[in-house]
Design a protein around this motif. Sequence first.
Motif, PDB file in Angstrom:
ATOM      1  N   ARG A 269       0.641  -0.993   0.207  1.00 41.29           N
ATOM      2  CA  ARG A 269      -0.007   0.065  -0.401  1.00 41.29           C
ATOM      3  C   ARG A 269       1.278   0.830  -0.106  1.00 41.29           C
ATOM      4  NH1 ARG A 269      -3.534   1.054   5.689  1.00 41.29           N
ATOM      5  NH2 ARG A 269      -4.354   3.352   4.866  1.00 41.29           N
ATOM      6  N   LEU A 270       1.688   1.401   0.537  1.00 45.32           N
ATOM      7  CA  LEU A 270       2.949   2.139   0.918  1.00 45.32           C
ATOM      8  C   LEU A 270       3.670   2.313  -0.103  1.00 45.32           C
ATOM      9  CD1 LEU A 270       4.192   4.659   2.995  1.00 45.32           C
ATOM     10  CD2 LEU A 270       5.902   2.859   3.205  1.00 45.32           C
ATOM     11  N   ALA A 271       3.856   1.494  -0.519  1.00 39.99           N
ATOM     12  CA  ALA A 271       4.921   1.416  -2.225  1.00 39.99           C
ATOM     13  C   ALA A 271       4.121   2.240  -3.153  1.00 39.99           C
ATOM     14  CB  ALA A 271       5.520   0.048  -2.326  1.00 39.99           C
ATOM     15  N   CYS A 272       2.485   1.652  -3.829  1.00 37.03           N
ATOM     16  CA  CYS A 272       1.980   1.914  -4.758  1.00 37.03           C
ATOM     17  C   CYS A 272       1.634   3.896  -4.588  1.00 37.03           C
ATOM     18  CB  CYS A 272       0.232   1.393  -4.165  1.00 37.03           C
ATOM     19  SG  CYS A 272       0.482  -0.551  -4.915  1.00 37.03           S
ATOM     20  N   HIS A 273       1.489   3.785  -2.845  1.00 31.60           N
ATOM     21  CA  HIS A 273       1.087   5.222  -2.458  1.00 31.60           C
ATOM     22  C   HIS A 273       2.398   6.806  -3.109  1.00 31.60           C
ATOM     23  CE1 HIS A 273      -0.602   8.821  -0.881  1.00 31.60           C
ATOM     24  NE2 HIS A 273       0.851   8.861  -0.052  1.00 31.60           N
ATOM     25  N   LYS A 274       3.540   5.896  -2.742  1.00 29.40           N
ATOM     26  CA  LYS A 274       4.991   6.507  -3.294  1.00 29.40           C
ATOM     27  C   LYS A 274       4.526   6.237  -4.480  1.00 29.40           C
ATOM     28  CE  LYS A 274       6.486   7.689   0.622  1.00 29.40           C
ATOM     29  NZ  LYS A 274       6.132   9.021   1.315  1.00 29.40           N
ATOM     30  N   ALA A 275       4.260   5.670  -5.475  1.00 29.57           N
ATOM     31  CA  ALA A 275       5.137   5.616  -7.093  1.00 29.57           C
ATOM     32  C   ALA A 275       3.772   6.386  -7.780  1.00 29.57           C
ATOM     33  CB  ALA A 275       5.095   3.640  -7.749  1.00 29.57           C
ATOM     34  N   LEU A 276       2.335   6.727  -7.031  1.00 25.78           N
ATOM     35  CA  LEU A 276       1.727   6.972  -8.268  1.00 25.78           C
ATOM     36  C   LEU A 276       1.523   8.278  -8.288  1.00 25.78           C
ATOM     37  CD1 LEU A 276      -1.543   5.690  -6.663  1.00 25.78           C
ATOM     38  CD2 LEU A 276      -1.198   5.775  -9.201  1.00 25.78           C
ATOM     39  N   PRO A 277       2.507   9.207  -7.684  1.00 28.67           N
ATOM     40  CA  PRO A 277       3.108  10.493  -8.066  1.00 28.67           C
ATOM     41  C   PRO A 277       3.558  11.020  -9.472  1.00 28.67           C
ATOM     42  CG  PRO A 277       3.396  10.187  -6.054  1.00 28.67           C
ATOM     43  CD  PRO A 277       2.779   8.649  -6.276  1.00 28.67           C
ATOM     44  N   TYR A 278       5.115   9.852  -9.254  1.00 28.47           N
ATOM     45  CA  TYR A 278       6.131   9.865 -10.169  1.00 28.47           C
ATOM     46  C   TYR A 278       5.400   9.064 -11.912  1.00 28.47           C
ATOM     47  CZ  TYR A 278       9.926   7.848 -12.670  1.00 28.47           C
ATOM     48  OH  TYR A 278      10.834   7.834 -13.897  1.00 28.47           O
ATOM     49  N   VAL A 279       3.998   7.748 -11.795  1.00 29.50           N
ATOM     50  CA  VAL A 279       3.698   7.759 -12.876  1.00 29.50           C
ATOM     51  C   VAL A 279       2.806   9.003 -13.261  1.00 29.50           C
ATOM     52  CG1 VAL A 279       1.868   6.191 -13.283  1.00 29.50           C
ATOM     53  CG2 VAL A 279       3.719   5.232 -12.516  1.00 29.50           C
ATOM     54  N   GLN A 280       1.816   9.508 -12.699  1.00 29.21           N
ATOM     55  CA  GLN A 280       1.075  10.831 -13.322  1.00 29.21           C
ATOM     56  C   GLN A 280       1.900  11.541 -13.173  1.00 29.21           C
ATOM     57  OE1 GLN A 280      -1.468  11.699  -9.377  1.00 29.21           O
ATOM     58  NE2 GLN A 280      -3.016   9.669 -10.084  1.00 29.21           N
ATOM     59  N   ALA A 281       3.233  12.110 -13.319  1.00 27.96           N
ATOM     60  CA  ALA A 281       3.716  13.237 -13.490  1.00 27.96           C
ATOM     61  C   ALA A 281       4.282  13.035 -14.707  1.00 27.96           C
ATOM     62  CB  ALA A 281       5.073  13.536 -12.451  1.00 27.96           C
ATOM     63  N   ARG A 282       5.404  12.036 -14.672  1.00 22.76           N
ATOM     64  CA  ARG A 282       5.710  11.481 -15.796  1.00 22.76           C
ATOM     65  C   ARG A 282       5.630  10.361 -16.793  1.00 22.76           C
ATOM     66  NH1 ARG A 282       8.945  12.029 -11.843  1.00 22.76           N
ATOM     67  NH2 ARG A 282      11.157  13.191 -11.933  1.00 22.76           N
ATOM     68  N   TRP A 283       4.814  10.196 -16.979  1.00 20.65           N
ATOM     69  CA  TRP A 283       3.898   8.761 -17.749  1.00 20.65           C
ATOM     70  C   TRP A 283       2.563   9.654 -18.488  1.00 20.65           C
ATOM     71  CZ3 TRP A 283       3.883   3.048 -16.398  1.00 20.65           C
ATOM     72  CH2 TRP A 283       5.333   3.208 -16.094  1.00 20.65           C
ATOM     73  N   SER A 284       1.999   9.436 -19.608  1.00 22.68           N
ATOM     74  CA  SER A 284       0.719   9.807 -20.417  1.00 22.68           C
ATOM     75  C   SER A 284      -0.826   9.317 -19.461  1.00 22.68           C
ATOM     76  CB  SER A 284       0.761   9.383 -21.432  1.00 22.68           C
ATOM     77  OG  SER A 284       0.157   7.946 -21.859  1.00 22.68           O
ATOM     78  N   TRP A 285      -1.767  10.357 -19.589  1.00 23.96           N
ATOM     79  CA  TRP A 285      -2.799  11.043 -18.297  1.00 23.96           C
ATOM     80  C   TRP A 285      -3.847  10.309 -19.571  1.00 23.96           C
ATOM     81  CZ3 TRP A 285      -7.460  11.860 -18.097  1.00 23.96           C
ATOM     82  CH2 TRP A 285      -8.011  11.335 -16.907  1.00 23.96           C
ATOM     83  N   PRO A 286      -4.555   9.563 -19.183  1.00 27.84           N
ATOM     84  CA  PRO A 286      -5.023   8.451 -18.596  1.00 27.84           C
ATOM     85  C   PRO A 286      -4.131   6.927 -18.726  1.00 27.84           C
ATOM     86  CG  PRO A 286      -7.008   8.439 -19.433  1.00 27.84           C
ATOM     87  CD  PRO A 286      -5.843   8.626 -19.869  1.00 27.84           C
ATOM     88  N   GLY A 287      -3.087   6.986 -19.870  1.00 25.31           N
ATOM     89  CA  GLY A 287      -2.844   5.439 -20.065  1.00 25.31           C
ATOM     90  C   GLY A 287      -1.832   4.871 -19.271  1.00 25.31           C
ATOM     91  N   GLY A 288      -0.867   5.736 -18.733  1.00 21.74           N
ATOM     92  CA  GLY A 288       0.579   5.719 -17.967  1.00 21.74           C
ATOM     93  C   GLY A 288      -0.547   5.238 -16.917  1.00 21.74           C
ATOM     94  N   VAL A 289      -1.039   6.412 -15.999  1.00 21.93           N
ATOM     95  CA  VAL A 289      -1.631   5.039 -14.708  1.00 21.93           C
ATOM     96  C   VAL A 289      -2.756   3.907 -15.097  1.00 21.93           C
ATOM     97  CG1 VAL A 289      -3.915   6.024 -12.549  1.00 21.93           C
ATOM     98  CG2 VAL A 289      -2.155   7.744 -13.607  1.00 21.93           C
ATOM     99  N   LEU A 290      -2.815   3.502 -15.719  1.00 24.15           N
ATOM    100  CA  LEU A 290      -4.155   2.993 -16.806  1.00 24.15           C
ATOM    101  C   LEU A 290      -3.064   1.987 -16.413  1.00 24.15           C
ATOM    102  CD1 LEU A 290      -6.943   2.314 -16.563  1.00 24.15           C
ATOM    103  CD2 LEU A 290      -7.000   2.211 -19.283  1.00 24.15           C
ATOM    104  N   SER A 291      -2.221   1.869 -17.351  1.00 23.11           N
ATOM    105  CA  SER A 291      -1.000   0.689 -17.152  1.00 23.11           C
ATOM    106  C   SER A 291      -1.073   0.160 -15.685  1.00 23.11           C
ATOM    107  CB  SER A 291       0.215   0.601 -18.122  1.00 23.11           C
ATOM    108  OG  SER A 291      -0.368   1.389 -19.256  1.00 23.11           O
ATOM    109  N   PHE A 292       0.072   1.195 -15.669  1.00 17.76           N
ATOM    110  CA  PHE A 292       0.642   0.903 -13.714  1.00 17.76           C
ATOM    111  C   PHE A 292      -0.596  -0.084 -12.982  1.00 17.76           C
ATOM    112  CE2 PHE A 292       1.442   2.120  -9.535  1.00 17.76           C
ATOM    113  CZ  PHE A 292       2.473   1.444  -9.471  1.00 17.76           C
ATOM    114  N   VAL A 293      -1.783   0.536 -12.871  1.00 22.36           N
ATOM    115  CA  VAL A 293      -2.332  -0.376 -12.132  1.00 22.36           C
ATOM    116  C   VAL A 293      -2.910  -1.692 -12.242  1.00 22.36           C
ATOM    117  CG1 VAL A 293      -2.933   1.723 -10.949  1.00 22.36           C
ATOM    118  CG2 VAL A 293      -4.384   0.169 -13.247  1.00 22.36           C
TER     119      VAL A 293
END
Length: 614
Positions: A269-293
């Motif tokens: 849970r903590l790792a996902c919480h830390k990783a999400l800001p990085y994914v949202q900042a550097r990956w395209s939205w919403p495809g990046g977050v969708l791929s990650f989760v």
Amino acid sequence: MLQLGASSLSANDITALLLGIAILLGLARILGERARRYRQPSVLGEILAGIILGPTIFGALSTYLVAKGFLSHNLFELIFPLEGGEKIALDGFITISATLLLFVVGLEVDLSTVIRQGKEAIAVSLAGIVLPFTFGFVIAWYLPDFLGAGPRGIGEDGQLPFAIFLGIAMSITALPVIAKILLDLNIAKSDMGMLIISSAMLNDLVGWIGFAIVLALLPVTAMVIPDPAAIHSATEVVTDAVNNTGSSQVVTTILITLVFLALMLTLGRLACHKALPYVQARWSWPGGVLSFVICISLICAAFTEYLGIHSIFGAFVAGVAIGDSTHLSERTRDTINQFIMNIFSPIFFASIGLRINFISEFNISIVLLVLVLATVGKVSGSYFGARLAKLGKREASALSFGMAAQGAVGIILGQLAREAGLINDELMVAIVVMALTTSLISGPIMQIILRLQHQRKLIDFLTDKQVIIDPTSTDIMQTIGELSKRAAEITNLKAHDIYKAVLQRERIMHTGLPGGLAVPHARLDNLPKPCVVIARHRNGIDFDAPDGKPAQIIGLLLTPTDQPETQIELLSLFAKSFSRNEIRQRALEIKSPTEFLAVLNQAAAEEAEATSPH
């Protein structure tokens, strides 16, 4: 060319596979939308699509036409074959659909909300589990053959898993269905609505952990899945090779599963919480977050499948771990939900009808027994828990019927048990009927119970002084502060006390609504009567609404602690008053509190005229 073991899919197989998925998805979406148009759960239409396309109707019709010489080939078996590479590929796609569907269910479980609700949520959830679980367990223990135990649910080794499963099936709660009912009734943001949501979250978590234990208890050597739609687990092959089916293996599997659960809900849970800001900042939205989760959910699903626990449990736990992060905005959640619920969910629910004949397998005795046990047990247990949480009789009654909705979650549970050989088709049909019936009756009964004797309008609670045009605030805290200051002038309470109570409620769950609305609210002990203050904010304030729009019409709703029904009434009136886009537009164009009240008054008159009999 897709390789499947020693063979491969031919061009005809691929053609039939793609056509089958298209037909399944298309009809499921059409009937699902038709069900929603009549204010029914979309899952009702999706399952109906499977019944139409399965052996109940399409299969029986195709067989009849072939027998009469009108067709040379059975169209049902061509599009949805019972064996071969196409069948394996379709089953794999359905497995992925179920896995992603449970990921979305887990995503809705907000552990922070459950924790903040504290003892009340625990009381409602556990009481709503214990009684129906006991009913289901006892009847399954003594009458397994009558109820419809499958090949792995009979005998000494299967009796306990079957009894535990039926107990869970009677006590599970459908969080997505409940959330939809509360939204339809405009009470999702009320204290009672939040208590129902929190209790359902805890209920789901306990239920799926229990189901994981049931799968671990199943005797591996007794694995018999006569159903052609069942998907053979890779874990069974590994386990058979090891040839270790003793109790020590079961205990080890359960312990590893619980360790996995604990790690995912803490470090994961903590790792996902830390990783999400990085994914949202550097990956395209919403495809990046969708791929990650989705990657995280599939990895967790693969791990639990490897353990011998179904892949859906890993996906569910991944959803809980990711969904609890504050970095996952409502807009992102909605994007993930729309993608999965509109593509994979219809295919999974429609697939249930592909392998079951709902006419020949319909046993009225089993259906009525399961329906009565589930409804009486769940309503009685939840009502007792609500009374323990100090809810009034009327509020507790409404809550208990809200918790009784099983919907999609109960159906998923039944289908997975059927695939595992734990139940037969007759019990599966009974579970589908029970889940749909409880979902259909929950909303109307709640509406009847909560209906007030006198129909009031939002304008009845307002004066010019209670409308603020274009406040100077620029964020949530400033806006709540400005509204609280005006409310203090009207109620003679301290502005700080109002601000503190409203902000505390806002931190539990944001009160932004679609369409540029927000309803911050609180219940106060020393408030003599309800108080409403509305701000029309031209620039808008971000209240984390599901559609991502800033709130331009913000209603502060204050009610006495001993009047829970009034809070529900005000939330419903506010949502109803601004439900139409033209009313919101008029409200944004006005220049004074008096003009604002005129818009509300006119909207109420138009609504009354539209609903009056002619």
